[in-house]
Write an enzyme that holds these catalytic residues in place. Structure first.
Site, PDB file in Angstrom:
ATOM      1  N   GLU A   1      40.104  45.560  33.473  1.00  0.00           N
ATOM      2  CA  GLU A   1      39.043  46.420  33.994  1.00  0.00           C
ATOM      3  C   GLU A   1      39.017  47.760  33.268  1.00  0.00           C
ATOM      4  O   GLU A   1      37.953  48.283  32.923  1.00  0.00           O
ATOM      5  CB  GLU A   1      39.245  46.656  35.491  1.00  0.00           C
ATOM      6  CG  GLU A   1      38.869  45.494  36.375  1.00  0.00           C
ATOM      7  CD  GLU A   1      38.855  45.884  37.845  1.00  0.00           C
ATOM      8  OE1 GLU A   1      38.545  47.056  38.156  1.00  0.00           O
ATOM      9  OE2 GLU A   1      39.153  45.014  38.688  1.00  0.00           O
TER      10      GLU A   1
ATOM     11  N   SER B   1      51.055  29.652  30.449  1.00  0.00           N
ATOM     12  CA  SER B   1      51.854  28.452  30.640  1.00  0.00           C
ATOM     13  C   SER B   1      51.032  27.234  30.283  1.00  0.00           C
ATOM     14  O   SER B   1      49.813  27.302  30.135  1.00  0.00           O
ATOM     15  CB  SER B   1      52.329  28.329  32.104  1.00  0.00           C
ATOM     16  OG  SER B   1      52.952  29.510  32.553  1.00  0.00           O
TER      17      SER B   1
ATOM     18  N   ASP C   1      40.777  36.456  39.598  1.00  0.00           N
ATOM     19  CA  ASP C   1      40.495  37.897  39.598  1.00  0.00           C
ATOM     20  C   ASP C   1      40.885  38.454  40.966  1.00  0.00           C
ATOM     21  O   ASP C   1      40.057  38.630  41.859  1.00  0.00           O
ATOM     22  CB  ASP C   1      39.018  38.151  39.311  1.00  0.00           C
ATOM     23  CG  ASP C   1      38.730  39.629  39.085  1.00  0.00           C
ATOM     24  OD1 ASP C   1      39.678  40.439  39.170  1.00  0.00           O
ATOM     25  OD2 ASP C   1      37.564  39.978  38.839  1.00  0.00           O
TER      26      ASP C   1
ATOM     27  N   ASP D   1      41.237  44.628  42.013  1.00  0.00           N
ATOM     28  CA  ASP D   1      40.062  45.483  41.822  1.00  0.00           C
ATOM     29  C   ASP D   1      40.486  46.942  41.899  1.00  0.00           C
ATOM     30  O   ASP D   1      41.203  47.347  42.831  1.00  0.00           O
ATOM     31  CB  ASP D   1      38.990  45.230  42.898  1.00  0.00           C
ATOM     32  CG  ASP D   1      37.999  44.150  42.498  1.00  0.00           C
ATOM     33  OD1 ASP D   1      38.100  43.651  41.361  1.00  0.00           O
ATOM     34  OD2 ASP D   1      37.142  43.795  43.323  1.00  0.00           O
TER      35      ASP D   1
ATOM     36  N   ASP E   1      31.364  33.398  43.962  1.00  0.00           N
ATOM     37  CA  ASP E   1      32.237  32.247  44.204  1.00  0.00           C
ATOM     38  C   ASP E   1      33.073  31.896  42.987  1.00  0.00           C
ATOM     39  O   ASP E   1      33.787  30.898  43.000  1.00  0.00           O
ATOM     40  CB  ASP E   1      31.388  31.031  44.610  1.00  0.00           C
ATOM     41  CG  ASP E   1      30.650  31.250  45.918  1.00  0.00           C
ATOM     42  OD1 ASP E   1      31.221  31.908  46.811  1.00  0.00           O
ATOM     43  OD2 ASP E   1      29.498  30.793  46.043  1.00  0.00           O
TER      44      ASP E   1
END
Length: 819
Positions: A195, A260, A332, A335, A520
């Site tokens: 961000e 990974s 994510d 924030d 979503d």
């Protein structure tokens, strides 16, 4: 003269004897902390004797009458072999590193205190069910039993590092294990840095150019494969066609967040008719490795695989019935909010309901060699307040504002360990999926296989964002706007899930798994867009797989990125012009291009081509962006393949990056490629000599398993650090992520510290390995013995058969209940 000579000789011999005695004393004291694996110890807190059988690789097989006795034994062996590592992880979580290391670690302590990692772990203990609490208590008792044994038997303070630093060790507590889970979450998260860099870049570029340098992960996502249309979407190689962070810090740059590989095959895609599963989680390399191999016998059956000392669960491994592996999901789940401070009262911040006071308290950090430091801790409705020195937040926080962090790891009722205990007792894929409802953070993709079924599920909390969120979570947003605040957590059932796919293959390389519109979505950016292409080819190249074909995929060193980018950047350079005189720059360039034209993209440590390719791409990206981004160029330490491809395919006008704005001529992309190759060759000649054919990728791509404290001390570093020439690179399945900056930008600093392949057609043929050794003691033969196998791509067997374990025993430790 003779008298002077005799006394000089006597003085010299005396100094030699004193030095020898000093070395013997150091060796003796350090050697006292080497554990006796054939010992018998009377310890409190057990219900019945515990037997710990160790094989030649120092893998402990732990047998107890009850599950809690087995967890007690696991805590005991973790402390025996990794006591220093465990205490450092705990100190990191507590924000208490500076008590030992002074001002060097002060900023790390400040960050951990502000996040309140340890306080949240303490509050999470009450959220565990009774079975989990009992298991955590038993594990802690096992750790403390070894601490008691060290004190009673004067075993060298438990680890040689404690002779250099404070020997005081507080008893282990259940909250300590929960806190380490949260520290691992900090290592595996990179969205805050993403961000911030996107916000800083947006101040310098328009939206089209941001899409070039910080591209979203393309495509619909890959998780389950069909055995059809094998290679139609995979570009072919066509040569003839056209500053590192402190090693103690848990915080990693955005390029070194978690990575990974995990993949599984159903019985119909297995030659032996049983399921297969492979996992190689990637973390920063260290000596000893973060991973520790172990086996415990539970009432539900044996469990064997990879643990992290301090945590009594198996993060990757198998039982008789189920195997599992983890990859970072890149959800994510972070924030940054910009909070407006009340200009008339700095103790208040703006909310949708007006100004409210910060929740605040003070914290005192003890600093070795300096005065204590007092910091003010503040929280808003959105999360803890982070000053500008953390994550470069000061570069994007306006005056009169502060930044706060929303993050799923900061959940006060974290039951992630509870989910792990349930998973270890599971008997099927369905049991594991049900157990993971309790898992909170950090978000992972869990690949699972039982004897008949394979599946992959994203586990962990996914934030629910408002459809009208101003930045969609991509850059920091105003915290007082209601639409920018989290609206709880998405239902577990909505997390991506792939169960029993028709094609019989599931897997993840940190790539995009699903394509969903905001809000979503899972994420806009992922950890991989390249390795997944090579993985798809290897999985679909054969109708059925074996344990060995899965091992081959884990160890694959072919770079899809090199095979797809070189034809673009060298299209107008190969086989052009006449032969140049020997010793000229043109001749050196032609020699390098001739080698690259015949190269198949294999990042072998023994070849010069990978070194030329890596240096060329690094120089190329630097030339493309430095006139547009200026000082911000230093933040882009690793090559972004999608950016290079967009530029050289001129996607949405991206070829504009090739023209240097400050120069009068209009440079073409071919001009930049040629100049970047010259830059790279000059840089390589200065370090490795003039003869291109003698260069080796492995000389630059050394795996740096460094001791996190002693590794920086002269002389001691020769003893405690482990350096190995390695193959692979940033974008190969055998991933060896390069450092990206500094004097040695191609050092391998982030790789698969654990590799495991589980075959349910023949479970005892399953194998695993870690990158160093089981012991954290530099004088132990088990300090680096497995690292030799790891470098060569070899493994050790994985068995749950008690008779086989005892037959291979080289040491048996017995824990006897003390009244």
């Amino acid at each position: 003269m003779a008298l002077i000579f005799r006394w000089t000789l006597r003085l010299f011999l005396g100094l030699v004897i004193l030095a020898g005695l000093a070395l013997w004393a150091v060796y003796y004291l350090a050697g006292r902390s080497l554990p006796d694996y054939d010992g018998s110890y009377q310890v409190p807190g057990l219900t019945a004797p515990v037997e710990i059988v160790r094989n030649n690789s120092n893998l402990p097989h732990i047998f107890g009458e009850t599950d809690n006795d087995a967890y007690y034994g696991l805590g005991f062996v973790h402390a025996q072999d990794r006591l220093w590592q465990m205490t450092m992880l705990r100190r990191t979580a507590q924000g208490r590193l500076s008590e030992l290391f002074g001002e060097r670690t002060l900023e790390i302590d400040k960050l951990l205190r502000r996040l309140d990692i340890y306080g949240l772990a303490q509050r999470s203990v009450a959220a565990q069910d009774n079975e989990t609490k009992a298991a955590l208590e038993a594990y802690a008792s096992g750790v403390n039993a070894w601490l008691r044994t060290v004190n009673e038997e004067a075993l060298g303070r438990g680890a040689p590092e404690f002779f250099l630093f404070s020997p005081e060790i507080a008893p282990w507590k259940p909250a300590d294990s929960i806190a380490i889970v949260k520290v691992m979450g900090l290592q595996l998260s990179g969205h805050v840095s993403e961000e911030v860099i996107r916000a800083r870049t947006s101040l310098m570029l328009d939206e089209d150019r941001i899409k070039d340098i910080l591209p979203d992960s393309p495509g619909l996502g890959t998780a389950a494969l069909d055995y059809a249309g094998l290679f139609k979407d995979l570009p072919q190689f066509a040569a003839n066609t056209s500053p590192p962070l402190d090693p103690l810090s848990p915080v990693k740059p955005r390029e070194l967040a978690g990575a990974s590989n995990a993949f599984a095959a159903a019985p119909e895609r297995s030659a032996a008719g049983g399921t297969l599963l492979a996992n190689d989680p990637h973390l920063g390399l260290s000596a000893p490795a973060i991973w520790y191999l172990a086996r415990v016998q539970l009432q539900s059956g044996g469990v064997i695989g990879g643990t992290i000392p301090g945590m009594p669960i198996f993060l990757t491994g198998r039982s008789d019935k189920v195997g599992w592996g983890l990859t970072t999901a890149y959800v994510d789940d972070q924030d940054i909010h910009i909070e407006r401070v009340n200009p008339e009262n700095p103790d208040e911040y703006l909310t949708p309901d007006g100004y409210k006071p910060f929740r605040a308290q003070r914290s005192i950090i003890q600093v070795e060699g300096s005065d204590p430091v007092t910091i003010d801790l503040k929280w808003t409705e959105n999360g803890p307040v982070l000053p500008g020195e953390h994550f470069n937040l000061g570069t994007i926080t306006p005056p009169g504002h502060v930044a706060s962090l929303s993050w799923t790891v900061l959940t006060p009722n974290d039951t992630s360990l509870q989910a792990g205990f349930k998973m270890m007792r599971s008997q099927s894929v369905d049991d594991v999926l049900e157990a993971m409802k309790d898992y909170v953070a950090p978000a992972q993709n869990l690949t699972i296989a039982d004897q008949d079924m394979i599946a992959m599920k994203t586990i962990g909390h996914v934030p629910r964002r408002h459809p009208l969120h101003q930045s969609e979570g991509r850059i920091p947003a105003p915290g007082w706007i209601p639409e920018n605040k989290w609206r709880g957590i998405m239902p577990y059932a909505s997390n991506p899930e792939f169960r029993g796919p028709d094609g019989g293959i599931v897997g993840n390389t940190n790539n995009k798994t699903v394509s969903r519109p905001f809000p979503d979505h899972v994420s806009f950016t992922y950890g991989d867009t390249q390795r997944v292409q090579r993985w798809k080819r290897l999985m679909q190249n054969r109708q059925v797989h074996t344990r060995d074909s899965f091992i081959e995929a884990q160890l694959d060193t072919v770079s899809y990125t090199a095979r797809s980018l070189l034809p673009l950047i060298a299209a107008d350079l190969w086989f052009t012009g006449e032969a140049a005189p020997e010793g000229t720059r043109e001749r050196q360039r032609q020699r390098a291009l001739a080698l690259m034209a015949e190269w198949n993209g294999e990042m072998s440590e023994h070849l010069p081509e990978p070194l030329i390719y890596a240096a060329w791409l690094r120089a190329l990206q630097n030339r493309l962006i430095r006139d547009d981004l200026g000082p911000l160029t230093s933040e882009f330490t690793h090559v972004e393949p999608l950016f290079i491809e967009r530029v050289y395919r001129d996607v949405d006008g991206a070829a504009v990056w090739c023209d240097v704005q400050q120069s009068a001529p209009k440079e073409t992309c071919t001009d930049v490629s040629r100049a970047a190759l010259d830059d790279a060759l000059l840089w390589l000649e200065e370090r490795y000599g003039q003869t291109i054919e003698s260069w080796r990728w492995g000389d630059a791509h050394e795996a740096t398993h460094d001791h996190q404290v002693l590794g920086q001390i002269p002389i001691l570093s020769w003893i405690v650090n482990i350096r190995q020439s390695t193959s692979g690179g940033d974008n190969t399945l055998l991933r060896g992520r390069t450092k990206g900056s500094g004097e040695h930008p191609f050092h391998n600093v982030h790789a698969a510290g654990y590799r495991g392949v589980y075959d349910f057609a023949d479970p005892d043929s399953s194998v695993f390995v870690i990158s160093t050794g089981q012991s954290g003691h530099p004088l132990s033969r088990h300090y680096d013995n497995l690292g030799v196998l790891w470098r060569r791509g070899e493994y050790i067997p994985m068995t749950l058969d008690p008779q086989l374990a005892r037959a291979a025993a080289v040491g048996i430790t017995t824990l006897i209940p003390r009244n």
